[in-house]
Enzyme design. Structure first.
Site, PDB file in Angstrom:
ATOM      1  N   CYS A 112     -41.950  12.914  32.794  1.00  0.00           N
ATOM      2  CA  CYS A 112     -43.274  12.315  32.648  1.00  0.00           C
ATOM      3  C   CYS A 112     -43.754  12.307  31.203  1.00  0.00           C
ATOM      4  O   CYS A 112     -44.780  11.710  30.892  1.00  0.00           O
ATOM      5  CB  CYS A 112     -44.283  13.042  33.544  1.00  0.00           C
ATOM      6  SG  CYS A 112     -44.120  12.606  35.282  1.00  0.00           S
ATOM      7  N   LYS A 132     -44.302   8.875  29.777  1.00  0.00           N
ATOM      8  CA  LYS A 132     -45.416   8.066  30.265  1.00  0.00           C
ATOM      9  C   LYS A 132     -46.249   7.516  29.114  1.00  0.00           C
ATOM     10  O   LYS A 132     -46.566   8.232  28.155  1.00  0.00           O
ATOM     11  CB  LYS A 132     -46.288   8.939  31.179  1.00  0.00           C
ATOM     12  CG  LYS A 132     -47.220   8.177  32.091  1.00  0.00           C
ATOM     13  CD  LYS A 132     -47.809   9.126  33.127  1.00  0.00           C
ATOM     14  CE  LYS A 132     -48.685   8.414  34.119  1.00  0.00           C
ATOM     15  NZ  LYS A 132     -49.212   9.330  35.150  1.00  0.00           N
ATOM     16  N   SER A 141     -58.146   4.134  38.059  1.00  0.00           N
ATOM     17  CA  SER A 141     -57.302   5.125  37.366  1.00  0.00           C
ATOM     18  C   SER A 141     -56.842   6.225  38.313  1.00  0.00           C
ATOM     19  O   SER A 141     -56.761   7.392  37.955  1.00  0.00           O
ATOM     20  CB  SER A 141     -58.061   5.751  36.177  1.00  0.00           C
ATOM     21  OG  SER A 141     -58.400   4.768  35.233  1.00  0.00           O
ATOM     22  N   ASP A 142     -56.560   5.827  39.556  1.00  0.00           N
ATOM     23  CA  ASP A 142     -56.182   6.813  40.565  1.00  0.00           C
ATOM     24  C   ASP A 142     -54.671   6.905  40.704  1.00  0.00           C
ATOM     25  O   ASP A 142     -53.917   6.213  40.023  1.00  0.00           O
ATOM     26  CB  ASP A 142     -56.840   6.476  41.917  1.00  0.00           C
ATOM     27  CG  ASP A 142     -57.392   7.701  42.597  1.00  0.00           C
ATOM     28  OD1 ASP A 142     -56.661   8.718  42.675  1.00  0.00           O
ATOM     29  OD2 ASP A 142     -58.553   7.671  43.051  1.00  0.00           O
ATOM     30  N   ASP A 171     -47.797  11.266  44.516  1.00  0.00           N
ATOM     31  CA  ASP A 171     -48.999  10.436  44.432  1.00  0.00           C
ATOM     32  C   ASP A 171     -49.587  10.157  45.807  1.00  0.00           C
ATOM     33  O   ASP A 171     -50.809  10.048  45.959  1.00  0.00           O
ATOM     34  CB  ASP A 171     -48.694   9.120  43.718  1.00  0.00           C
ATOM     35  CG  ASP A 171     -48.516   9.291  42.221  1.00  0.00           C
ATOM     36  OD1 ASP A 171     -48.989  10.311  41.689  1.00  0.00           O
ATOM     37  OD2 ASP A 171     -47.896   8.417  41.592  1.00  0.00           O
ATOM     38  N   GLY A 201     -33.840  -0.879  47.579  1.00  0.00           N
ATOM     39  CA  GLY A 201     -34.292  -0.686  46.212  1.00  0.00           C
ATOM     40  C   GLY A 201     -33.743  -1.743  45.282  1.00  0.00           C
ATOM     41  O   GLY A 201     -33.291  -2.811  45.713  1.00  0.00           O
ATOM     42  N   HIS A 202     -33.760  -1.434  43.998  1.00  0.00           N
ATOM     43  CA  HIS A 202     -33.300  -2.385  42.985  1.00  0.00           C
ATOM     44  C   HIS A 202     -32.697  -1.599  41.824  1.00  0.00           C
ATOM     45  O   HIS A 202     -33.269  -0.606  41.368  1.00  0.00           O
ATOM     46  CB  HIS A 202     -34.467  -3.240  42.489  1.00  0.00           C
ATOM     47  CG  HIS A 202     -34.040  -4.355  41.585  1.00  0.00           C
ATOM     48  ND1 HIS A 202     -33.251  -5.392  42.005  1.00  0.00           N
ATOM     49  CD2 HIS A 202     -34.294  -4.582  40.269  1.00  0.00           C
ATOM     50  CE1 HIS A 202     -33.040  -6.231  41.001  1.00  0.00           C
ATOM     51  NE2 HIS A 202     -33.664  -5.761  39.933  1.00  0.00           N
TER      52      HIS A 202
END
Length: 345
Positions: free
Chosen positions: A16, A19, A47-48, A89, A136-137
């Protein structure tokens, strides 16, 4: 699994810590046209941690995605950590993850066995969460990347956001800080193997148990503490809730080895971005040294939940959490809006 290629050597930044800063993101999204839908009760404008779309009176859809470059060299562990981070999340919104899609970028230096182990790590964590990876990709690129797009469900009346904290609330944090600093130090071989094992286990741990316990209580607000650090995520909670948040420095759990490294200057770049974003809203009170402040701005990978709930329920909730998550702690409280959004005391 041991591999000839060190995954962390293939990435310019890790976890992270890669980010983009919150302040940068706000400006990037300004002025875009978007449809209005009253069923979308949480969108990117909040902004959640995830978006929430009401399907009917009993069910709302929670959607999120998260991915990042390798933070460890073991591909299976990397897959576990990346998946746990993405699933978090949904837990932060009070939801339960149900479906997921792999997001993957392969470096030309990765062999088939390493790729399979990354995916196996992701599938193991999704299985533990009760979610199903349905596809997925995958693309080729300069650096490896892995993560998930996750869909979950929550009752529309039980959605938890990062903007619902109320004066009088107590704040609980469920995982100790210092991950970004320690993984930065590890690149220079400054972290002992037992410490690495400890933080790897922490990063790979789902926030499922914390979520299942907290939803038994009347939680006002929740967010997971990840790339924007304790300060960045607390700042967003304070701003969104129109309150002030007070962090009690000596009650915040952290890895003591991270303090030693911070004092030596092993600070990830993401910590400086987080400080630039939130510092104007922070008032430091008392004798809190720079190294400890750096820990508060340190980007966390697959960090814990920051929970705001009424003081009446805080001790019982903490007791329940500590039965399963030993280092969960009360780290602060919420007041009416004051001059600053955040106070470190």
């Amino acid at each position: 699994m041991e591999t000839d290629i060190k995954l962390t050597k293939l990435a310019s930044c890790a976890g992270c810590g890669a980010k983009v800063g919150a302040g940068t993101l706000v400006h990037m999204l300004e002025g875009f046209r978007t449809h209005y839908d009253p069923r979308l009760i949480v969108g990117y404008d909040k902004s959640d941690d995830a978006s929430v779309y009401v399907i009917n009176d009993e069910t709302a859809l929670v959607q999120t995605t998260d991915f990042f470059p390798p933070i460890v060299d073991d591909p299976f562990l990397y897959g576990q950590i990346a998946a746990a981070n993405a699933l978090s999340d949904v837990y932060a919104m009070g939801g339960e993850p149900k479906l997921a899609l792999n997001i993957m970028c392969l470096s030309e230096h990765m062999d088939k066995a390493a790729v399979q182990e990354i995916l196996r790590g992701g599938y193991e964590k999704a299985y533990e969460a009760g979610a199903i990876i349905t596809g997925g990709h995958t693309i080729q690129g300069a650096e490896p990347i892995y993560g998930l797009a996750v869909s979950g469900f929550v009752h529309p009346q039980k959605v938890l956001t990062n903007s619902g904290a109320k004066p009088g609330d107590v704040l609980i944090l469920t995982k100790p800080l210092g991950i970004g600093i320690l993984t930065t130090g590890a690149k220079a071989d400054m972290v002992a193997e037992p410490v690495l094992e400890r933080i790897n286990k922490q990063m790979a741990a789902l926030n499922k148990t914390a979520r299942n316990i907290m939803v038994r209580y009347p939680i006002h607000s929740c967010t997971d503490v990840t790339g924007f650090a304790l300060m960045g995520h607390s700042y967003e909670m304070a701003q969104g809730s129109d309150c002030s948040i007070h962090i009690i420095a000596d009650q915040v759990p952290y890895h003591p080895e991270a303090y030693e490294l911070a004092d030596m200057g092993f600070i990830p770049a993401g910590a400086y971005r987080n400080r630039e974003y939130a510092e104007q809203g922070v008032k430091v009170q008392g004798n809190i040294d720079r190294a400890m402040q750096d820990i508060f701005y340190d980007p966390q990978t697959s960090g814990g939940l920051l929970i705001a709930l009424p003081e009446t329920y805080s001790e019982d909730c903490l007791r329940q959490l500590q039965e399963h998550i030993a280092q969960a702690a009360i780290v602060g409280y919420v007041t009416e809006r004051m001059e600053y959004s955040l106070y470190i005391e």
